[in-house]
Write a protein that holds these residues in place. Structure first.
Motif, short mmCIF file in Angstrom:
data_model
loop_
_atom_site.label_atom_id
_atom_site.label_comp_id
_atom_site.label_asym_id
_atom_site.label_seq_id
_atom_site.Cartn_x
_atom_site.Cartn_y
_atom_site.Cartn_z
N ARG A 157 36.95 75.14 69.65
CA ARG A 157 37.95 74.21 69.11
C ARG A 157 39.19 74.92 68.57
NH1 ARG A 157 41.55 71.81 68.28
NH2 ARG A 157 41.92 69.83 67.23
N TYR A 158 39.00 75.97 67.78
CA TYR A 158 40.13 76.60 67.11
C TYR A 158 40.56 77.93 67.74
CZ TYR A 158 39.45 73.04 63.59
OH TYR A 158 39.33 71.82 62.96
N GLY A 159 39.80 78.41 68.69
CA GLY A 159 40.20 79.61 69.39
C GLY A 159 39.42 80.84 68.98
N ARG A 160 39.34 81.79 69.92
CA ARG A 160 38.58 83.02 69.69
C ARG A 160 39.17 83.87 68.58
NH1 ARG A 160 36.75 79.62 73.47
NH2 ARG A 160 36.24 80.51 75.52
N ILE A 161 40.49 83.89 68.49
CA ILE A 161 41.18 84.79 67.56
C ILE A 161 40.90 84.43 66.12
CG2 ILE A 161 43.44 85.64 66.84
CD1 ILE A 161 42.47 86.57 69.62
N VAL A 162 41.01 83.15 65.79
CA VAL A 162 40.79 82.69 64.42
C VAL A 162 39.38 83.04 63.96
CG1 VAL A 162 40.63 80.65 62.95
CG2 VAL A 162 42.49 80.84 64.60
N VAL A 163 38.39 82.78 64.81
CA VAL A 163 37.00 83.02 64.43
C VAL A 163 36.73 84.53 64.33
CG1 VAL A 163 34.60 82.62 65.09
CG2 VAL A 163 36.31 80.85 65.47
N ALA A 164 37.33 85.32 65.19
CA ALA A 164 37.15 86.77 65.11
C ALA A 164 37.68 87.32 63.79
CB ALA A 164 37.87 87.44 66.28
N ALA A 165 38.85 86.84 63.36
CA ALA A 165 39.40 87.29 62.07
C ALA A 165 38.48 86.89 60.92
CB ALA A 165 40.79 86.70 61.87
N LEU A 166 37.89 85.71 61.04
CA LEU A 166 36.96 85.25 60.01
C LEU A 166 35.77 86.19 59.86
CD1 LEU A 166 36.04 82.99 58.04
CD2 LEU A 166 34.96 81.86 60.00
N SER A 167 35.33 86.80 60.96
CA SER A 167 34.18 87.71 60.89
C SER A 167 34.47 88.92 60.02
CB SER A 167 33.77 88.16 62.30
OG SER A 167 34.73 89.03 62.87
N GLY A 168 35.69 89.47 60.13
CA GLY A 168 36.04 90.62 59.31
C GLY A 168 36.03 90.29 57.83
N ALA A 209 34.92 96.73 58.44
CA ALA A 209 34.96 95.44 59.15
C ALA A 209 36.35 94.82 59.14
CB ALA A 209 33.96 94.47 58.52
N LEU A 210 37.12 95.07 58.10
CA LEU A 210 38.47 94.50 58.01
C LEU A 210 39.39 95.04 59.10
CD1 LEU A 210 39.73 94.10 54.35
CD2 LEU A 210 39.20 92.34 56.04
N ALA A 211 39.01 96.15 59.74
CA ALA A 211 39.83 96.70 60.83
C ALA A 211 39.94 95.72 61.99
CB ALA A 211 39.24 98.02 61.32
N ILE A 212 39.07 94.72 62.03
CA ILE A 212 39.15 93.70 63.08
C ILE A 212 40.51 93.02 63.07
CG2 ILE A 212 38.27 91.42 63.76
CD1 ILE A 212 35.49 92.39 62.90
N ILE A 213 41.06 92.78 61.90
CA ILE A 213 42.31 92.02 61.80
C ILE A 213 43.49 92.78 62.39
CG2 ILE A 213 43.95 90.96 60.19
CD1 ILE A 213 41.51 90.15 58.50
N PRO A 214 43.74 94.06 62.03
CA PRO A 214 44.84 94.77 62.69
C PRO A 214 44.61 94.99 64.18
CG PRO A 214 43.64 96.24 61.20
CD PRO A 214 43.18 94.84 60.91
N ILE A 215 43.36 95.11 64.60
CA ILE A 215 43.08 95.25 66.04
C ILE A 215 43.48 93.97 66.76
CG2 ILE A 215 41.21 95.37 67.74
CD1 ILE A 215 39.83 97.37 65.90
N ILE A 216 43.19 92.83 66.17
CA ILE A 216 43.61 91.56 66.75
C ILE A 216 45.13 91.51 66.85
CG2 ILE A 216 43.80 89.08 66.29
CD1 ILE A 216 40.96 89.21 65.17
N ALA A 217 45.81 91.90 65.78
CA ALA A 217 47.26 91.86 65.77
C ALA A 217 47.86 92.76 66.85
CB ALA A 217 47.78 92.29 64.39
N ALA A 218 47.21 93.90 67.11
CA ALA A 218 47.74 94.85 68.09
C ALA A 218 47.38 94.50 69.52
CB ALA A 218 47.22 96.26 67.77
#
Length: 447
Positions: free
Chosen positions: A315-326, A420-429
């Motif tokens: 529903r909300y997309g892969r990216i949003v949920v991936a950031a939530l995991s971090g 785990a927070l490294a997920i967010i900058p990886i998503i951004a890049a």
């Protein structure tokens, strides 16, 4: 649809057209078979995880090496992921998954024999083979998505994952009874759960070998070939079988790199903290039963939220949920580090958050990978990605014992959360070039 709307994952429409939701009638039966196999394999997976480090600590008589067997088991999981992926690509999902579970059963028997003979080399070798069961359990999630419509891939994967919950919760709670049974048979009590693992993996192999028909990956290829022929003949518009739009709009190598990175980081952090939790509890006077209960809640959190997580991914997309995991994994690490040593309740909550963070990371990463790889190399690529995921788990398991021995469990937990927070900058890049296809794999390109 405007370009602005297309680029905003939060505004993605709920896919619902007939083409987007087309699935063959065999999909329901395949999912039911996978659910049964996952219930069985979940018990085998969780039982071994609960006592693996404790058995190693007992046989090696040191805490600093307690993470070695778990690391070896994840190395075996990496090798098995590659093997199961290649077998599945060449012969279909049924032979690949059946072989993987059978190997897991053999590894379980080897661990029991190692405990009986007090053979550390045999323990190490058996744990490598035992890892095949875990790798196969995770590879099964891809099987659920083979025939799923693009708009339902997250939910199809979640159906397979949530089935692991029952066995995963049951397994750790059978640690004490299986220990008593093993003792009655003259087997060291800590090896008892591996008796359960062996039986569970063997039954899962039999279920898939007998009931996973037709083979979902082979059927998906046949359907794709029919669509290709129809398009070539100029009949594609009238075809009742549609190729997954997500494969045409996939992010390619960028999507594979992003999905793999998300799953690698979540696996690394989850395995490191989970592996040392029973050791941490034992060091502060908690029994095996209490550790088993905590791990049972953790495993439940790894799989039970899957239906909701799958819906969020779709529903909300892969990216949003991936950031939530971090963010969730960070919260888990901080709580585990700050929980009083006598508080089983707070540690249980921390391990539940750890499982939840892993769950949403795995589901979002899996959906990204499936969106990004065409059928002709899907299983091989998925197996290769899971090799990296398993090796990350091996690194986490191996390092966890050393970190706890040197700096303590709280330091390990906090460090894991920060990683785990490294997920967010990886998503951004990584995500920007493929944002549209990952957020909504069912969406057609805007004219």
């Amino acid at each position: 649809m405007t370009d602005q709307h297309a680029d905003d994952p939060a505004q993605d429409r709920e896919p619902g057209s007939a083409a987007e939701l087309t699935e063959p009638p065999e999909q329901r039966r395949i999912l039911r078979t996978l659910v049964l196999a996952q219930v069985l394999s979940g018990a085998g997976l969780a039982a071994g995880i609960t006592v693996g480090a404790l058995l190693a600590q007992d046989m090696l008589d040191t805490t600093s090496l307690a993470g070695v067997p778990i690391a070896l088991f994840t190395v075996g999981s990496a090798a098995a992921a590659a093997g199961v992926g290649r077998l599945s690509q060449r012969f279909g999902r049924r032979p690949g998954l059946t072989t993987g579970y059978a190997a897991g059963a053999a590894g379980s028997a080897g661990v029991v024999l190692a405990a009986v003979t007090d053979s550390v080399p045999l323990l190490f070798a058996a744990m490598v083979v035992y890892g095949s069961g875990t790798a196969t359990n995770l590879q099964a999630r891809y099987t659920g998505a083979d025939l799923a419509a693009p708009a339902r891939r997250g939910r199809a994967v979640s159906t397979v994952l949530v089935a692991t919950t029952l066995g995963g919760v049951l397994g750790p709670n059978l640690v004490s009874p299986m220990g008593r049974l093993a003792a009655a048979w003259g087997i060291p009590p800590l090896a008892g759960p591996f008796l359960l693992s062996g039986a569970a993996y063997l039954l899962a192999a039999l279920v898939l070998g007998l009931l996973l028909r037709p083979d979902p990956l082979r059927l998906a290829r046949e359907r794709a070939a029919v669509v290709t022929i129809g398009d070539t003949l100029g009949q594609g518009a009238g075809s009742t079988t549609t190729a997954p739009t997500g494969e045409r709009a996939a992010g390619g190598s960028g999507g594979v790199a992003l999905g793999a990175s998300i799953m690698v980081l979540t696996q690394l952090v989850m395995v490191a903290i989970m592996t040392m939790t029973p050791v941490h509890m034992a060091a502060h006077g908690h029994g095996v039963g209490a550790a088993g209960a905590v791990i049972a809640v953790h495993v439940a959190a790894m799989y039970l939220p899957s239906p909701l997580s799958g819906w969020l991914v779709d529903r909300y997309g892969r990216i949003v949920v991936a950031a939530l995991s971090g963010v969730t994994l960070l919260a888990a690490g901080v709580l585990a580090a700050t929980a009083p040593t006598d508080s089983v309740v707070l540690l249980t909550v921390a391990l539940a958050l750890l499982g939840l963070g892993w769950n949403v990371g795995l589901l979002s990463g899996t959906a990204i990978i499936t969106d990004s790889v065409p059928l002709e190399r899907r299983a091989t690529t998925q197996g290769s990605v899971d090799v990296g995921v398993a090796l990350a788990g091996a690194g986490g398991g191996l390092a966890s014992g050393v970190v706890v021995a040197v700096a303590g469990f709280p330091a390990l937990a906090v460090a894991g959360g920060v990683v785990a927070l490294a997920i967010i900058p990886i998503i951004a890049a990584t995500a920007r070039p493929t944002r549209r296809s990952i957020a909504d794999p069912a969406a057609e390109p805007t004219p």
